[in-house]
Design a protein around this motif. Structure first.
Motif, PDB file in Angstrom:
ATOM      1  N   ASP A 251       0.830  -1.214   0.000  1.00 55.07           N
ATOM      2  CA  ASP A 251       0.000   0.000   0.000  1.00 55.07           C
ATOM      3  C   ASP A 251       0.857   1.253   0.000  1.00 55.07           C
ATOM      4  N   GLU A 252       1.944   1.236   0.768  1.00 60.85           N
ATOM      5  CA  GLU A 252       2.832   2.387   0.816  1.00 60.85           C
ATOM      6  C   GLU A 252       3.585   2.538  -0.500  1.00 60.85           C
ATOM      7  N   ALA A 253       4.016   1.415  -1.070  1.00 60.89           N
ATOM      8  CA  ALA A 253       4.710   1.461  -2.361  1.00 60.89           C
ATOM      9  C   ALA A 253       3.793   2.025  -3.439  1.00 60.89           C
ATOM     10  N   ARG A 254       2.532   1.637  -3.405  1.00 61.90           N
ATOM     11  CA  ARG A 254       1.566   2.152  -4.378  1.00 61.90           C
ATOM     12  C   ARG A 254       1.392   3.655  -4.212  1.00 61.90           C
ATOM     13  N   TYR A 255       1.331   4.119  -2.970  1.00 59.91           N
ATOM     14  CA  TYR A 255       1.185   5.549  -2.695  1.00 59.91           C
ATOM     15  C   TYR A 255       2.355   6.338  -3.281  1.00 59.91           C
ATOM     16  N   PHE A 256       3.581   5.840  -3.078  1.00 60.48           N
ATOM     17  CA  PHE A 256       4.756   6.483  -3.668  1.00 60.48           C
ATOM     18  C   PHE A 256       4.690   6.432  -5.194  1.00 60.48           C
ATOM     19  N   PHE A 257       4.351   5.267  -5.717  1.00 64.08           N
ATOM     20  CA  PHE A 257       4.354   5.062  -7.157  1.00 64.08           C
ATOM     21  C   PHE A 257       3.325   5.962  -7.845  1.00 64.08           C
ATOM     22  N   GLN A 258       2.177   6.152  -7.231  1.00 65.88           N
ATOM     23  CA  GLN A 258       1.161   7.043  -7.793  1.00 65.88           C
ATOM     24  C   GLN A 258       1.695   8.468  -7.920  1.00 65.88           C
ATOM     25  N   GLN A 259       2.451   8.910  -6.923  1.00 60.90           N
ATOM     26  CA  GLN A 259       3.026  10.245  -6.973  1.00 60.90           C
ATOM     27  C   GLN A 259       4.093  10.345  -8.063  1.00 60.90           C
ATOM     28  N   ILE A 260       4.908   9.306  -8.182  1.00 64.52           N
ATOM     29  CA  ILE A 260       5.959   9.305  -9.206  1.00 64.52           C
ATOM     30  C   ILE A 260       5.340   9.392 -10.593  1.00 64.52           C
ATOM     31  N   ILE A 261       4.337   8.552 -10.858  1.00 64.38           N
ATOM     32  CA  ILE A 261       3.701   8.532 -12.175  1.00 64.38           C
ATOM     33  C   ILE A 261       3.030   9.864 -12.472  1.00 64.38           C
ATOM     34  N   SER A 262       2.433  10.486 -11.454  1.00 60.05           N
ATOM     35  CA  SER A 262       1.810  11.791 -11.659  1.00 60.05           C
ATOM     36  C   SER A 262       2.841  12.818 -12.114  1.00 60.05           C
ATOM     37  N   GLY A 263       4.011  12.839 -11.448  1.00 59.45           N
ATOM     38  CA  GLY A 263       5.060  13.785 -11.829  1.00 59.45           C
ATOM     39  C   GLY A 263       5.649  13.479 -13.194  1.00 59.45           C
ATOM     40  N   VAL A 264       5.877  12.196 -13.481  1.00 62.59           N
ATOM     41  CA  VAL A 264       6.428  11.810 -14.781  1.00 62.59           C
ATOM     42  C   VAL A 264       5.437  12.138 -15.893  1.00 62.59           C
TER      43      VAL A 264
ATOM     44  N   HIS B 266      -7.064   2.963  -4.123  1.00 64.19           N
ATOM     45  CA  HIS B 266      -6.738   4.001  -3.141  1.00 64.19           C
ATOM     46  C   HIS B 266      -6.025   5.197  -3.769  1.00 64.19           C
ATOM     47  N   LEU B 267      -6.370   5.521  -4.993  1.00 66.16           N
ATOM     48  CA  LEU B 267      -5.751   6.666  -5.651  1.00 66.16           C
ATOM     49  C   LEU B 267      -6.211   7.962  -4.984  1.00 66.16           C
TER      50      LEU B 267
END
Length: 506
Positions: A117-130, A274-275
């Protein structure tokens, strides 16, 4: 595009020290160091990268220049903010926002591996910035945990754009750059590439590292490492969920033509779980036109502007500098104040998205609503949610028309996000709303001018300030979220009730 040159701002080292109080050293690099500093006029913390000019060759100067040009045009919650750069005879100072938890790399080392769940939270932010970079024709090319900075609220910031490049339609890139462990096979092979696909591969390696605590391709010998990456052979631990396994497999595809795209990642079931609400919005903003970053950055917040004037700057000169994207003490002060206020006022958007849409029934217009009390104490908020299946452009047209008739002042801060202010029992002398008339042409909503206080300069301690955002839920449903930022909860309820009445919800 108004791009800076490296010597745009020349000052002495002594002048720099009058603007910033330098603190502890945060890190060292090949050409200098990064220090913590406090901006004297606002007291806010910044990070200052100090580069020794004599140790930089032409290619390194070019790298610094490229990073400055790109960051100067970016304003995104998950991309590092550049405030200014200063060149003296001996050094180049690059002033950015301060991120207090350091690199994601060390966080992974400390954790060993990150829960899904925490990895997904980080990954969602990364993809948003990319995604934001790609929409604005920039490819990063050096995405890795060392270039992802983490703050105390678990928000990630993409940093180090020194190897990034601008993409042009019909043109391909060939430069082999970045860290080998995170580089795509086509980059290592010296093949032509468009750009976004190499960032997707790097994001896949980062996701693997988050979930597994190790790299998918990791051997000491470079030729063997390159061979391993080109083969695309790696193993996944059994503890990963089927969704995570599927997404990694689709990102780490050797053939770039078959590799998953950013917009497909955004629709992947594992990604959208959980986006957060504030990250759900950009998926609708891909609507066939790029985001006008310069237009966004030139928007002026009247309240922040007033703070800058109170510090001692001339109003007209500040406005002129902001509109022309001129870097000076006034604009740096403005953006520092704006960023820090924005983080506070919009922090509710970082809360995880609650699947409240399941409690609503399907409608063809805005006919259902919920009102949720979260308390009267400081820091608590009131929420109002509306649901619709109408096209977003029609929803916003109806919403803006209702706000206008209620004498609500608004300012657009995104394609479907606004700051609003309402003065209880306030009316103009003519009895009409103090904002520009709305056009009936639905296609013009996104291009409509920003509305502030109508030029009246009216401020009141009784003003209710709230933010409004339209974002996509499941299916073809859209949710309109109203969030009180400042003011009396009772007055907020009053304007909410009037708003619902104008929309014929109640």
């Amino acid at each position: 595009m108004d791009e800076p040159c490296i010597n745009e701002s020349r000052r002495s080292d002594r002048a720099l020290l009058s603007l910033y109080r330098l603190g502890k050293t945060l890190g060292f690099g090949s050409f200098g160091k990064v220090k913590l500093a406090h901006h004297v006029l606002t007291g806010h913390k910044v990070a200052i990268k100090i580069l020794n000019r004599q140790m930089l060759n032409d290619s390194e100067i070019e790298r610094v220049t490229r990073e400055i040009k790109i960051l100067r045009l970016f304003a995104h919650p998950h991309i590092i903010r550049l405030y200014e750069f200063i060149e003296t005879r001996s050094n180049i100072y690059v002033v950015t926002e301060y991120i207090n938890r350091g690199e994601l790399f060390y966080y992974i080392l400390e954790k060993g591996k990150v829960l899904e769940d925490e990895a997904r939270y980080f990954f969602q932010q990364i993809i948003s910035g990319v995604e934001f970079c790609h929409l604005n024709m920039v490819v990063h090319r050096d995405l890795k945990p060392e270039n992802l900075l983490l703050d105390s609220e678990h928000n990630l910031k993409i940093a180090d754009f020194g190897l990034s490049n601008v993409m042009r339609d019909g043109h391909f890139l060939k430069t082999s750059c970045g860290s080998p462990n995170y580089a795509a096979p086509e980059v290592l092979s010296g093949e032509l590439y468009a750009g976004p696909e190499v960032d997707v591969w790097s994001c896949g390696v980062i996701l693997y590292a988050l979930l597994c605590g190790r790299l998918p391709f990791d051997v000491d010998n470079l030729p063997n490492l390159f061979k391993l990456i080109r083969s695309g052979i790696y193993t996944l631990p059994s503890h990963l969920s089927p969704g995570a396994r599927d997404l990694i497999h689709r990102m780490l595809v050797v053939d770039p033509m078959k590799r998953i795209k950013i917009h497909e990642i955004r629709r992947h079931p594992w990604f959208i779980d959980h986006l957060p609400r504030y990250l759900a919005l950009p998926a609708m903003q891909i609507a066939k036109q790029p985001i006008d970053i310069l237009a966004i950055l030139k928007q002026i917040d009247e309240e922040i502007l007033q703070h800058v004037i109170e510090i001692g700057f001339d109003r007209n000169k500040v406005i002129e500098s902001l509109q022309n994207r001129i870097q000076n003490e006034a604009t740096v002060t403005y953006y520092l104040l704006w960023d820090n206020q924005f983080r506070i006022s919009s922090s509710y958007l970082r809360a995880e998205f609650q699947e409240a849409s399941d409690t609503y029934s399907s409608t063809s217009s805005i006919t259902n609503h919920t009102l949720q009390q979260q308390g009267f104490t400081a820091g608590r908020k009131w929420l109002l949610g509306l649901q619709s299946q109408a096209p977003p452009i029609e929803i916003m047209t109806e919403v803006l028309r209702a706000l206008q008739t209620l004498n609500v002042f608004w300012k657009k801060i995104g394609h479907y996000t606004m700051k609003c202010r309402w003065l209880p029992s306030f009316h103009s002398h003519s009895g009409t709303a103090l904002s520009i008339p709305l056009h009936t042409n639905h296609t013009s909503v996104d291009d409509r001018a920003i509305v502030g206080d109508g030029g009246t300069g009216v401020l009141s301690h009784n003003a209710v300030k709230f933010e409004m955002q339209l974002y996509k839920a499941k299916g073809e449903r859209y949710l309109l979220d109203l969030q009180m930022v400042h003011g009396s909860p009772l007055h907020f309820l009053e304007i909410c009730a009037a708003f619902l009445t104008k929309l014929q919800v109640i």
